[in-house]
Design an enzyme around this catalytic site. Structure first.
Site, PDB file in Angstrom:
ATOM      1  CB  THR A   1      31.667  32.998  41.875  1.00 20.61           C
ATOM      2  OG1 THR A   1      30.747  33.744  41.068  1.00 20.61           O
ATOM      3  CG2 THR A   1      31.301  31.529  41.822  1.00 20.61           C
TER       4      THR A   1
ATOM      5  N   GLY B   1      38.145  36.398  37.279  1.00 15.34           N
ATOM      6  CA  GLY B   1      38.847  36.452  36.005  1.00 15.34           C
ATOM      7  C   GLY B   1      39.923  37.512  36.023  1.00 15.34           C
TER       8      GLY B   1
ATOM      9  CD  GLU C   1      28.446  39.517  35.125  1.00 15.82           C
ATOM     10  OE1 GLU C   1      29.639  39.774  35.209  1.00 15.82           O
ATOM     11  OE2 GLU C   1      27.650  39.768  36.042  1.00 15.82           O
TER      12      GLU C   1
END
Ligand SMILES: CCCCCCCC/C=C\CCCCCCCCCCC/C=C/C(=O)SCCNC(=O)CCNC(=O)[C@H](O)C(C)(C)COP(=O)(O)OP(=O)(O)OC[C@H]1O[C@@H](n2cnc3c(N)ncnc32)[C@H](O)[C@@H]1OP(=O)(O)O
Ligand SMILES: Cc1cc2nc3c(=O)[nH]c(=O)nc-3n(C[C@H](O)[C@H](O)[C@H](O)COP(=O)(O)OP(=O)(O)OC[C@H]3O[C@@H](n4cnc5c(N)ncnc54)[C@H](O)[C@@H]3O)c2cc1C
Length: 633
Positions: free
Chosen positions: A122, A161, A397
């Site tokens: 992203t 993350g 997701e």
């Protein structure tokens, strides 16, 4: 043990252990799960429950115990960290699976045993629209390197993350090397030696606090050609590009995680039902008959209406999760052998079920929390934390609306194939009948036919109708002169509704198929009741669809509600036993309200007393701020 909970566990009509075995996939899996939980975690002297320092211990323990099976990794992690996420979650569910599925054999042997990493796809400007990613990767044949660059502020990688600030092996996607292709790169950036890298944390979030989501800006950073994951696509030393069998193979990790999320939604909803139903069995409040003792709140019909359909849904999603991961393993095995024929169906199923289950579970967690009154709002219940940790699954997701539209794309294509005279197979085979089905109202009788197979058929007809209505909307828009894209966009409400109905039918069908496989009479009976409750509750929520599909008459509508009430009363005696069968350990649930022994009030008082705010009789802030102020007044 609380006397109410004790009484709820008497006179069981089914073998709880057998139901737990069905949920685990067999007695052996139950035994292995408990071995991991009891022996390898709870009775491990090195286990200091869920404290940050125990993260390295967890990694070393997984290696020491040789736990490499993905599901067993998750069992161990879940016991170790309870209901929260933890910093390595992304490593296990995205970084590793990407290496497993996108590395060639040389890269796999080189990297997999050695590193911990993140998944940076992203960007600040694009999360959904992958073809809009802006990060560039330019091959330099002179140095056999790729030059990675973030050309705009919106191209800065945003959200990865577990972005370890010290060492940053990461997998990221860059803009297409050729027509709509994406390539994964693995880049071990050791910060002190790599200039041109700007990283940091994206700041406080709604939750997900154990995971440090970061940003990454690249300024013409060079990485070796060999860092491109080359199982499916390659860039040769001369710069020539070998295309993959399908550009969508690069999306494989997202399909894997979406498939896992389906079962995870069931697990999370089962945790919340365990908490809310056990608490509702020990909480007494108000009165039903004047002068009598305050009843268990589980005896209020409204409390049953809040919780029992969610209990049925939790079982439905756990079974759907088993089906989804089995389907994923089967089709991804075929893909590994070069057979991509079922890749579109896998994508449509995983995308739709991921959205359907997370949206439903997300709402369900809040219903469970609110059904516990004020104590549900206390962190001691664990419900606020479970909600905060789960709710991003509707976004990450694959944002749910977008996922539903991906499923709709597959449904529309399938519908057109039927119109062209093709015979469909697989999950959409019911569309073969869409033109021949008699949509006439069922028998005039005001009584519902409660046979589970009949109910599955009604959901199938509802889904087929909504698929046809969506297709007709697109056709009507085109007939009004709209281009194909605008016709699609002007029908997206119908398209999402069709996908939702398709997923609802699929989940009920999976539930029915699982019930049909259950041999034990007691377990079969209680599971059949829950499957009926799941179906009838859905008919109550979407009565208009069933009326519009002509499979329900106005005269039958009152019997839907009557049937629902009867099923709630039927579930009531087994409710606590049905959540016991989920076999969630107190340590993992970490909920005062959901304790197995039901001793809520004593535990809540102890929990409150342990608060740092209660370490002293008078909080230090009085002496520091109030007392000096009082002296001046
Ligand atoms: C192995 C050891 C590992 C151990 C593992 C341990 C496992 C533990 C077990 C259980 C744990 C459970 C835990 C679950 C919870 C996990 C939480 C983890 C935290 C996650 C943190 C979040 C991470 C992220 O969010 S990563 C970023 C995610 N981003 C996305 O999902 C982006 C969404 N966007 C897209 O996917 C695409 O842009 C798109 C699909 C929306 C559109 O793609 P596009 O190329 O534009 O395609 P389009 O033009 O729409 O369609 C063209 C045709 O392509 C077909 N198609 C699209 N996608 C796919 C696909 N994936 N596969 C196949 N086909 C695809 C599409 O249908 C079109 O086909 P048509 O025939 O032309 O219609
Ligand atoms: C907790 C968390 C952890 C994350 N971890 C990671 C990570 O580790 N790595 C990573 O790469 N990413 C990660 N992400 C990012 C995540 O993948 C994206 O946020 C997600 O893909 C959604 O994209 P977006 O944020 O651009 O939303 P957008 O797509 O901008 O969505 C905004 C709105 O636009 C609508 N919309 C967008 N496209 C369409 C369309 N075609 N049709 C109709 N409506 C549309 C959506 O429905 C939504 O309502 C994480 C996100 C969260 C919340």
């Amino acid at each position: 043990m609380n006397p109410d909970i004790l009484r709820e566990r008497q006179n069981a009509t089914f073998d709880i252990e057998k139901l737990t075995n069905i949920l685990d996939g067999g007695a052996e899996r139950t035994n292995r799960r408990r071995e991991i939980r009891e022996v390898l975690v709870l009775n491990d002297p090195d286990f200091d429950y869920g404290t940050p320092t125990s993260l390295p211990t967890m990694i070393l323990k997984l290696r020491e115990y040789g736990i490499s099976d993905p599901v067993e990794i998750n069992w161990y992690k879940s016991m170790y960290w309870g209901t929260g996420r933890e910093a390595l979650g992304l490593h296990y569910v995205m970084f590793l699976p990407t290496l497993y599925t996108q590395c060639d054999s040389e890269q796999f042997n080189k990297w997999v045993p050695l590193i911990i990493g993140t998944y940076a796809q992203t960007e600040m400007g694009h999360g959904t629209h992958l073809r809009g990613l802006e990060t560039t990767a330019t091959f330099d044949p002179a140095t056999q390197e790729f030059v990675m660059h973030s050309p705009t502020v919106t191209s800065i990688k945003w959200w990865p993350g577990g972005r370890n600030p010290l060492f940053l092996p990461l997998i990221f996607l860059s803009i297409p090397l050729s027509a709509s292709l994406f390539d994964l790169f693995l880049s071990g950036f050791a910060l002190p030696t790599c200039s041109g890298i700007v990283i940091g944390d994206i700041g406080p979030k709604f939750g997900f606090d154990a995971v440090d989501n970061g940003y990454l800006k690249l300024e013409h950073v060079r990485i070796p050609r060999e860092n491109m994951l080359m199982k499916y696509a390659q860039v040769k030393p001369d710069g020539s590009y070998v295309k993959p069998l399908s550009s969508k193979l690069t999306y494989g990790t997202m399909v894997f995680i979406r498939s896992l999320i389906v079962g995870n939604a069931g697990i999370v909803l089962s945790q919340c039902c365990t908490i809310a139903i056990r608490y509702s069995a020990v909480r007494h409040q108000s009165e039903i008959r004047a002068g009598e003792a305050e009843p268990q709140i589980l005896d209020y019909q409204t409390q049953q209406h809040k919780l029992f359909p969610l209990l049925a849904t939790a079982y439905a999603f756990l079974f759907a999760g088993q089906y989804m991961i089995d389907t994923y393993n089967r089709i991804s095995g075929d893909i590994n052998q070069g057979d991509l024929s079922e890749m579109p169906e896998l994508h449509a199923l995983s995308a739709g079920l991921k959205a359907f289950t997370t949206w439903t579970a997300n709402t369900g967690i809040e219903v469970c929390r609110m059904s516990c009154g004020g104590h549900g709002y206390s962190r001691s219940s664990a419900l606020p934390d479970i909600y905060v940790e789960f709710t991003p699954s509707c976004t990450y997701e694959g944002e749910n609306t977008v996922m539903m539209l991906q499923t709709a794309r597959f449904l529309m294509k399938s519908y057109r194939q039927v119109q062209a005279g093709q015979q469909l197979s697989g999950a959409v085979s019911y569309l073969n009948k869409v033109h021949h089905r008699v949509m006439a109202p069922q028998a005039v009788s005001s009584q519902l036919d409660l046979n589970l197979n009949t109910l599955v058929d009604l959901y199938e007809i509802r889904a087929a109708m909504l698929v046809e209505l969506a297709a007709q909307s697109i056709q009507q828009e085109s007939a009004r002169g709209k281009c194909q894209e605008d016709s699609w966009n002007n029908s997206t409400i119908d398209l999402v509704r069709a996908s939702d109905a398709h997923c609802h039918y699929m989940v009920l069908k999976m539930f029915r198929d699982k019930v049909d496989q259950i041999e034990d009479p007691g377990v079969h009976s209680v599971m059949s009741t829950l499957a009926h409750l799941y179906a009838i509750h859905g008919m109550g929520n979407f009565t208009g669809d069933f009326l519009q599909a002509g499979v329900l008459t106005g005269a039958q509508v009152p019997s839907v509600s009557k049937c629902l009430k009867g099923l709630l009363a039927e579930v009531r005696p087994s409710a606590v036993l049905l959540v016991d069968a989920f076999d969630h350990h107190d340590k993992m649930l970490n909920s005062v309200l959901g304790r197995h022994d039901g001793n809520v009030y004593e535990a809540m008082f102890e929990w409150a007393r342990s608060s740092p705010l209660n370490r002293t009789e008078v909080h230090e802030s009085f002496h520091k701020h109030l007392k000096p102020l009082q002296a001046k007044l």
